[in-house]
Each structure stands twice: as C-alpha cells, then as structure tokens.
Enzyme design. Structure first.
Site, PDB file in Angstrom:
ATOM      1  N   HIS A 250       0.846  -1.188   0.000  1.00 43.25           N
ATOM      2  CA  HIS A 250       0.000   0.000   0.000  1.00 43.25           C
ATOM      3  C   HIS A 250       0.886   1.245   0.000  1.00 43.25           C
ATOM      4  O   HIS A 250       1.611   1.496   0.967  1.00 43.25           O
ATOM      5  CB  HIS A 250      -0.895  -0.046   1.250  1.00 43.25           C
TER       6      HIS A 250
ATOM      7  N   ASP B 124       0.271  -4.181   4.437  1.00 46.52           N
ATOM      8  CA  ASP B 124      -0.817  -4.497   5.363  1.00 46.52           C
ATOM      9  C   ASP B 124      -0.979  -6.010   5.459  1.00 46.52           C
ATOM     10  O   ASP B 124      -1.371  -6.662   4.479  1.00 46.52           O
ATOM     11  CB  ASP B 124      -2.123  -3.865   4.894  1.00 46.52           C
TER      12      ASP B 124
ATOM     13  N   HIS C 114       3.867   1.020   2.899  1.00 42.14           N
ATOM     14  CA  HIS C 114       3.836   0.003   3.939  1.00 42.14           C
ATOM     15  C   HIS C 114       3.132  -1.231   3.387  1.00 42.14           C
ATOM     16  O   HIS C 114       2.555  -1.210   2.308  1.00 42.14           O
ATOM     17  CB  HIS C 114       3.121   0.514   5.196  1.00 42.14           C
TER      18      HIS C 114
ATOM     19  N   LYS D  78     -19.557 -28.829 -14.038  1.00 41.01           N
ATOM     20  CA  LYS D  78     -19.591 -30.197 -14.548  1.00 41.01           C
ATOM     21  C   LYS D  78     -18.604 -30.319 -15.700  1.00 41.01           C
ATOM     22  O   LYS D  78     -18.695 -29.590 -16.692  1.00 41.01           O
ATOM     23  CB  LYS D  78     -20.999 -30.573 -15.015  1.00 41.01           C
TER      24      LYS D  78
END
Length: 519
Positions: free
Chosen positions: A40, A48, A46, A232
């Site tokens: 961030h 997180d 920094h 499927k």
C-alpha cells in the site's frame, strides 16, 4: 463481538461514495483461515498484513514489510479490522480519503494457529504464533505486542519469522514487487486506476487444493468445485491439441487448468464484456465453428446479457465471463479461443479499445509484421498516444489502444484507418488494402474494420487452435527488437512463467481514459 460491531471503526473512517474499497455490509460466514498482504503506497509505503478470524480481517500495518529473514524484526502497527471482502482488494484509494494511494495484493494464502485454539483471544493477549502458507511468505511467524493502545494510541507489535525450514537470510519483500492476483506493480495500478476492480473473489485463480481435485477427477466426467462454484466437466482426457512437431498433446483437462490458472490476468479483458467463442469440441484436427449464444445449460452463476439491438436471426443472449469457474465451463464446452467485445455490456455502442490488426498474407513474413508494428510505435509516440502490442499466437501482431468513454465505433474505425493509411504509405510494397484475401497477392493487410460492434479480436492470453496450443500474449514495445520473438512464441505450457517474470505490459492500459488526437 460480531463482525458488524468489529467493522464499525473501519466504516466510520471511509466515504464509500468516493472510495472503491469494499464496505463489508454483508460479511461472509466467520469461519475461514485466509491471509493477505497488500502493498500500500499511501502517505508512506507500507505492507498491510491481514489474518481472517472472527468474521473479519484482523490487520497490522508493517512499514518495512514482512520478511523470511529470521534475524530481522519488523515493527507492526495494529490497525482497524477490515471486512473479509477486502481480501482481494486491488486498486487506487482516492486522494483525500483515508489511506489514499495505490494497493496491490502482494501475497495471499492460508494460515494456521501454531499455539492454542483461539486466535481472537491470542490477539487480545498480545501474542500470536501462526504458520503462513502463501505464494511468497511461508513458515512460522510471530506477532508480539510491545506497547501502545492507551488513549486511542495504536498498538505497536513486533513481527518476526522463526528459524525454520522456510527461513531465508537476507530476504527482502521489495525484491518481489508484483501482485499475486494480477501480476501488476503498484506503478501499473497507479497508472490505470479505472482498470482496477474493488473486490471479487471470482477473479482469483484456483487454489492448489482445487487443482489437485481437478487432477483427481476421472477421465469420463465429474463435478469440480473452483472458487465456490461447481462445474460439470466431461471427457477430460479428450485431446484438444494433438502431439506433433515437438509439442506435447494438450487435453481438455490441461486446457481447463490453463484457463482457470491464468484467470486473474485474462479476466481483465473479459469481465463485463459479451464473449464470442471459437469452439473445437473434438479438438483442432476437426474444423471449428463460431458460437455466440449462451448455451441453454449455462449455470445461473454465470452472467448472461441480452443484446436488445440484435437484428432478427442474430444472437441475443451472450455469456459474460467473470470467474475462473466460468472459464472452466467454456473450456469444457470446447471453446478453445475466446474473443471479447471491444465494448462492454453496459455500453455496447461505446468501444473501450481502438484496435490495430496487422494481418500478414500468405507471402508475408513475421519480420515484415514486426517492421510494421515498429512504424505504428513511431506514429503513436509522435501522437502522444499510449498503446501496447500483442502477438496473436498465429502469424500476426495487434496493437490495442485504450480510449475514453464517449467514442463511437465510427470514431475509432476512422481514427485507426487514418493512422494505418499513413503507416502503409511508408512501405507500400508490403501492404494490400483489398478486402478479398484472394486479391491481396499474399501481402499484409492493416485491418481497421474490426473496430465495429460485435467484431472482435482474440483476447490476451487466449489459446489459438494451432499445433502446440500457442497463446496470444501482450508484449512490450522493446520486445519488437528481440530477434527471438515469434507470434507463437508462448504456449499454454509457459504463459504462467511469462507472467511471473514479465507481468502483463498491457494491463496498465486497461480502463485508461485516453482521448484520441485529431488527425
């Protein structure tokens, strides 16, 4: 304390009419053991660290980032709990908002409590020992509270890695800058803020456990759960791409694995757009066919879109692929090749890309296509227009140019034609403007006519129906000068390695609102 109560502080700090962060108004069930680390760049860079527990993501800001070096201790600041749908948030928080800046999903995975049975209680006590199983982080980590927490002061903790088999001396998180979700860097996310999506677990690829379950399915048929959806699958050992010319055979199972694994990158170009499918249900040794309509057996969790302006007899109901599970569904359906619309389902008459298609004739060489792409590079640089080339996986090259909302297909077609006529005039001996292939004399056509509604070019990272299962891959302009470049250089076997080492150079342009200059 309920997740709703725990998220009150988080919600009070944000204006969700401005920021694209998830509000977490409907938190998923509290059971879970995921972790995420987001890189961030706000006022200061920094990382997180967020651990899923108690129905929320318990979070610490780690200024220098987590490390595998057991002799390095990191400061970690205990911050407000975040909602679970923040797990895969990647984007740009607007300036002026709390935490304004760009965010990438730097690492993610699962965690286990190493000591005790109550992680929420361990956090309250100030000592948490966990084993992380991520794509970058692995091994035993310890979080220990060191102080703070009084009078509104944030708690300060220490984060460290134990001396174990996963420890690596000198390991620096800044040496590993790319997102595990999209392959992008923070710079690339910052350059194209509207390209990012806020939060959707469906954009994630399959987990290792889900891939193991795919491998374990019987050859005939079975149900595969991926990303919370059941798909499927049938005839999984059917050969789609036979072995030849030094290439190993590729089965339906292999193609399902490829498309779901590449989903985090490929869905950038598919999400929100109607899709045209080139189907080869029996493999490439039999003639394929185009299929646009949503199949009648489409699961309810795959989005469908009605084209209200369709003429009588034309397709009205289209698929919109927005998850790894949806890619598994169309792979099982024999859709080897995927072509998204240039416009979105929300604004079908407004293209978001202007497309340049360098289509070599039978007598043209790939080297000539590269020469033409270089001329386009010069033209776009002169016009101060951003675009990025892409090898088609067959013989040609394309250039994708992002455009702002409001243009019509007439606008983008006329603009691309004007630029292409100027480029073609530089090397007239290489070019034919004839529409009919038989009249081109084997020369290359600079095709601007694909800039029209429901005319499409192959998606980035789509496979192509050719021996070896080649893939259409975005490249940088500088790679045009690589003597080893070929249009079919990458296949379903090595695209993951390509993304891991080079990322996706086209991704920063997704959603870029770019005006086309008058010509």
């Amino acid at each position: 304390m309920s997740p709703t109560d725990r998220l009150r502080r988080y919600r009070s700090m944000r204006d969700f009419s401005i920021t694209g962060e998830p509000s977490g108004t409907e938190p998923p069930p509290p059971a879970g053991n995921r972790f995420v680390v987001q890189r961030h760049r706000a006022t200061r860079l920094h990382y997180d660290l967020r651990l899923e527990m108690g129905g929320v993501l318990v979070s610490w800001a780690v200024p220098k980032g987590p490390t595998l070096d057991p002799d390095v201790k990191r400061m970690a600041i205990h911050v407000e709990d975040h909602p679970l749908d923040y797990y895969d948030f990647e984007g740009v928080i607007p300036d002026g908002e709390y935490g304004g800046g760009d965010v990438i999903v730097w690492d993610w995975g699962t965690w286990e409590l190493a000591d005790g049975e109550d992680p929420v209680g361990a956090v309250a006590e100030g000592s948490l020992h966990v084993d992380l199983h991520g794509e970058k982080l692995d091994g035993r980590f310890v979080l220990v509270r060191r102080g703070g927490g009084a009078d509104g002061e944030k708690e300060q903790w220490l984060l460290l890695h134990k001396h174990d088999e996963a420890a690596v001396a000198g390991w620096d998180p800044e040496d590993h800058p790319r997102s595990v979700k999209s392959g992008r860097t923070n710079d690339e996310v910052e350059m194209a803020p509207s390209a990012t999506w806020t939060s959707s677990a469906s954009f994630a690829g399959p987990t290792e456990e889900e891939l193991a379950a795919l491998d374990a399915l019987p050859a005939k048929d079975g149900m595969w759960e991926v990303g919370g959806h059941e798909v499927k699958l049938s005839s999984l050992d059917r050969v789609y791409f036979p072995a030849r010319e030094g290439h190993a055979a590729v089965t339906k199972r292999d193609l399902v694995r490829y498309y779901t694994t590449v989903a985090p990158s490929m869905l950038l170009y598919l999400a929100g757009r109607p899709i045209n499918m080139h189907r080869f249900p029996s493999g490439i040794d039999e003639k394929g066919f185009w299929h646009k309509a949503a199949p009648p057996h489409t699961p309810d969790w795959i989005r469908q879109w009605e084209y209200e302006d369709a003429s009588d007899g034309d397709t009205r109901d289209y698929l919109v692929l927005e998850s790894a599970a949806a890619l598994a569904f169309v792979s099982n359906y024999g859709a080897l090749e995927l072509h998204p619309w240039t416009s979105t389902a929300d604004r079908p008459h407004e293209p978001t890309w202007a497309l340049i298609d360098i289509d070599p004739g039978t007598k043209a060489t790939f080297e000539e296509a590269v020469e033409l792409a270089r001329l386009y590079r010069t033209a776009l640089e002169h016009l101060d227009v951003r675009g990025m080339p892409k090898v088609t996986g067959k013989r040609g090259l394309q250039i994708w140019v992002p455009v702002r909302p409001g243009y019509t297909f007439d606008d983008t077609r006329d603009w691309v034609e004007t630029v292409s006529r100027a480029v073609g005039a530089m090397v007239p001996d290489l070019i034919s403007w004839e529409w009919d292939v038989s009249k081109r004399g084997g020369k290359t056509r600079l095709d601007f006519t694909q800039n029209a509604i429901n005319k499409t070019l192959v998606a980035p990272f789509s496979a192509r129906p050719a021996p070896g299962a080649p893939v259409s891959v975005p490249i940088t302009w500088d790679e045009l000068d690589d003597p080893d470049l070929r249009s079919d250089r990458w296949t379903v076997h090595d695209v993951a390695e390509r993304l891991a080492t080079a990322g996706d150079p086209l991704a920063p342009l997704v959603g870029l609102e770019q005006a086309l200059p008058r010509l």
